[in-house]
Design an enzyme around this catalytic site. Structure first.
Site, PDB file in Angstrom:
ATOM      1  N   LYS A  41      42.508  27.499  48.659  1.00 50.66           N
ATOM      2  CA  LYS A  41      42.930  29.438  49.423  1.00 50.66           C
ATOM      3  C   LYS A  41      41.865  30.398  48.426  1.00 50.66           C
ATOM      4  O   LYS A  41      41.316  29.994  47.726  1.00 50.66           O
ATOM      5  CB  LYS A  41      44.411  29.068  49.091  1.00 50.66           C
ATOM      6  CG  LYS A  41      44.869  29.118  47.296  1.00 50.66           C
ATOM      7  CD  LYS A  41      46.287  29.191  47.378  1.00 50.66           C
ATOM      8  CE  LYS A  41      46.289  29.474  45.744  1.00 50.66           C
ATOM      9  NZ  LYS A  41      47.863  29.058  45.866  1.00 50.66           N
ATOM     10  N   TYR A 263      29.717  59.428  39.751  1.00 51.55           N
ATOM     11  CA  TYR A 263      31.137  60.184  39.766  1.00 51.55           C
ATOM     12  C   TYR A 263      31.835  61.088  38.498  1.00 51.55           C
ATOM     13  O   TYR A 263      32.034  59.823  38.278  1.00 51.55           O
ATOM     14  CB  TYR A 263      32.135  59.569  40.949  1.00 51.55           C
ATOM     15  CG  TYR A 263      31.248  58.913  42.251  1.00 51.55           C
ATOM     16  CD1 TYR A 263      30.535  59.851  42.637  1.00 51.55           C
ATOM     17  CD2 TYR A 263      30.828  57.970  42.343  1.00 51.55           C
ATOM     18  CE1 TYR A 263      29.953  59.852  44.422  1.00 51.55           C
ATOM     19  CE2 TYR A 263      30.484  57.447  44.332  1.00 51.55           C
ATOM     20  CZ  TYR A 263      29.411  59.249  44.646  1.00 51.55           C
ATOM     21  OH  TYR A 263      29.018  58.574  45.283  1.00 51.55           O
TER      22      TYR A 263
HETATM   23  C1  LIG Z   1      47.839  28.174  44.925  1.00 47.49           C
HETATM   24  C2  LIG Z   1      48.938  27.423  44.643  1.00 47.49           C
HETATM   25  C3  LIG Z   1      48.740  26.342  43.493  1.00 47.49           C
HETATM   26  C4  LIG Z   1      47.989  25.936  42.391  1.00 47.49           C
HETATM   27  O1  LIG Z   1      48.586  26.927  41.656  1.00 47.49           O
HETATM   28  P1  LIG Z   1      47.585  26.843  40.141  1.00 47.49           P
HETATM   29  O2  LIG Z   1      48.275  28.135  39.330  1.00 47.49           O
HETATM   30  O3  LIG Z   1      45.754  27.562  40.563  1.00 47.49           O
HETATM   31  O4  LIG Z   1      47.243  26.168  39.504  1.00 47.49           O
HETATM   32  C5  LIG Z   1      49.964  25.080  43.639  1.00 47.49           C
HETATM   33  N1  LIG Z   1      50.570  25.568  44.519  1.00 47.49           N
HETATM   34  C6  LIG Z   1      51.332  26.266  45.887  1.00 47.49           C
HETATM   35  C7  LIG Z   1      51.912  26.011  47.019  1.00 47.49           C
HETATM   36  C8  LIG Z   1      50.444  27.150  45.657  1.00 47.49           C
HETATM   37  O5  LIG Z   1      50.243  27.932  46.764  1.00 47.49           O
END
Ligand SMILES: *Cc1c(COP(=O)(O)O)cnc(C)c1O
Length: 375
Positions: A41, A263
């Site tokens: 993601k 700035y």
């Molecule tokens: C983002 C996410 C993960 C991964 O989390 P990390 O802390 O990066 O390992 C696992 N499960 C779900 C449902 C997530 O949204």
């Protein structure tokens, strides 16, 4: 024109593909035979959704995890055929495309399940789903007490192909955390009641993979760890960052003593000195909070951002040192023997690596370097 760099740009992200592959292998070694879902993601935590997705599949990752429909569609349009699960809660107007692009998605309430059923009926299609149970995050998912009745509902309706049951850990970053043990117990209890074997049960994030083997069940979902960072900030001998941020000096000037810089003149020169300009700013995701704080490496020397970070550039007072226009600057990662770690930057502005990684945007090209220098 190079594949990874359609237009030359003076600031860029470098992804050490070899190190990323090593991280995936190290995680695989740790988890053994359970299925491996890589969360990609938010543009694969800033590492590039499509490229990372493809490499991960080559390395034997079983599933890709995304947050929303759009990310799933990008992967499918890039011809990635592996199973993809969408974690975020779904919306009615997305269901048709979730099905059309063969994306597995979360069912987190009876209300949502009924809507999905209706859409499936209208389309005469089936859908693949994961039942999300909230064992203590208070985000999305049904309460453990109602999980069984929702599961029965899904079973009774043949439009649902139930792939998995999952939950998310809230406090697994540290070892021996009582609440994490409680979440694992709750999830285990539910799995015993339903019976193992039929569905994929998954719970572990990076913290779970690192500190709680009991949380592995049938599949794990470590994100940050695969990108080379431990959520606790500790270091590992095998798992290392593969993300660097680089730029090239775009301007040089000699400046007199007691001149205000950038700035608001938040920085003043203390003596006659030299300033270099670096062509990256908060418009790229290099935070304004780094003003007068963040270290940068020029010719293996550490300096600090001088004055406010602008939208597209910032200045560095290099004192009596020498540097030329075109010299490479390291903002994150190794520059010779020196290194600026993402954790160091995150701590400077009270945030976490997750947030910094996902702020860098599309103005910065990503270059994928095949061979790891870490060998
Ligand atoms: C983002 C996410 C993960 C991964 O989390 P990390 O802390 O990066 O390992 C696992 N499960 C779900 C449902 C997530 O949204």
């Amino acid at each position: 024109m190079e594949k990874n760099e359609p237009h030359p740009h003076p600031s860029w992200i470098e992804i050490d593909e070899g190190q990323f592959r090593k991280n995936i292998r190290a995680v695989r070694k740790r988890i053994g035979q359970v299925l491996f879902c890589l969360p990609v993601k938010a543009n694969a935590y800033g590492h590039g959704l499509i490229e990372i997705g493809k490499i991960a599949i080559e390395e034997g990752v079983d599933y890709l995890g995304v947050s929303c429909l759009k990310e799933g569609i990008y992967l499918r349009k890039a011809k990635i055929q592996a199973p993809i699960v969408v974690f975020g809660a779904i919306h009615e107007d997305q269901i048709e495309n979730l099905i059309r692009f063969n994306l597995e998605f979360s069912i987190s309430s009876k209300f949502k399940a009924e809507i999905v059923k209706e859409v499936c009926g209208r389309l005469k299609e089936k859908c693949s789903v994961h039942l999300e149970v909230d064992t203590g995050m208070q985000r999305t998912g049904v309460r453990p007490e109602t999980a069984l009745s929702l599961l029965s509902y899904l079973r009774e309706n043949p439009c649902f192909e139930i792939k998995g049951v999952y939950s998310h850990l809230a406090t697994a970053d540290c070892r021996e955390d009582a609440f994490t043990e409680f979440q694992i117990d709750t999830f285990s209890y539910l799995r015993e009641k339903v019976g193992a074997g039929e569905y994929l049960w998954h719970l572990a994030n990076s913290g779970g993979v690192l500190h709680y083997p009991r949380s592995y069940f049938d599949m794990v979902r470590p994100g940050l760890l695969c990108y080379g960072y431990l959520p606790s900030g500790e270091k590992d001998s095998e798992i290392k960052p593969c993300f660097s941020l680089k730029s090239k000096i775009s301007y040089f000037k000699a400046v007199a003593s007691d001149k205000g810089v950038s700035y608001g003149h938040l920085y003043r020169t203390k003596e006659p000195t030299r300033l270099v300009t670096i062509p990256i700013g908060y418009g790229d995701g290099y935070l304004r909070a780094f003003s007068n704080k963040a270290p940068v490496l020029i010719r293996e020397q550490r300096y600090v951002v001088s004055g406010a970070v602008c939208m597209d550039q910032f200045m560095v007072d290099i004192g009596k040192s020498t540097a030329y226009v075109g010299d490479e600057v390291t903002l994150i990662g190794k520059g010779g023997k020196e290194e600026i770690s993402l954790w160091e930057l995150a701590k400077l502005c009270q945030t976490i690596p997750y947030e910094l990684l996902t702020l860098f945007n599309e103005r910065l090209p990503r270059k994928y370097i095949k061979f790891s220098c870490a060998d």
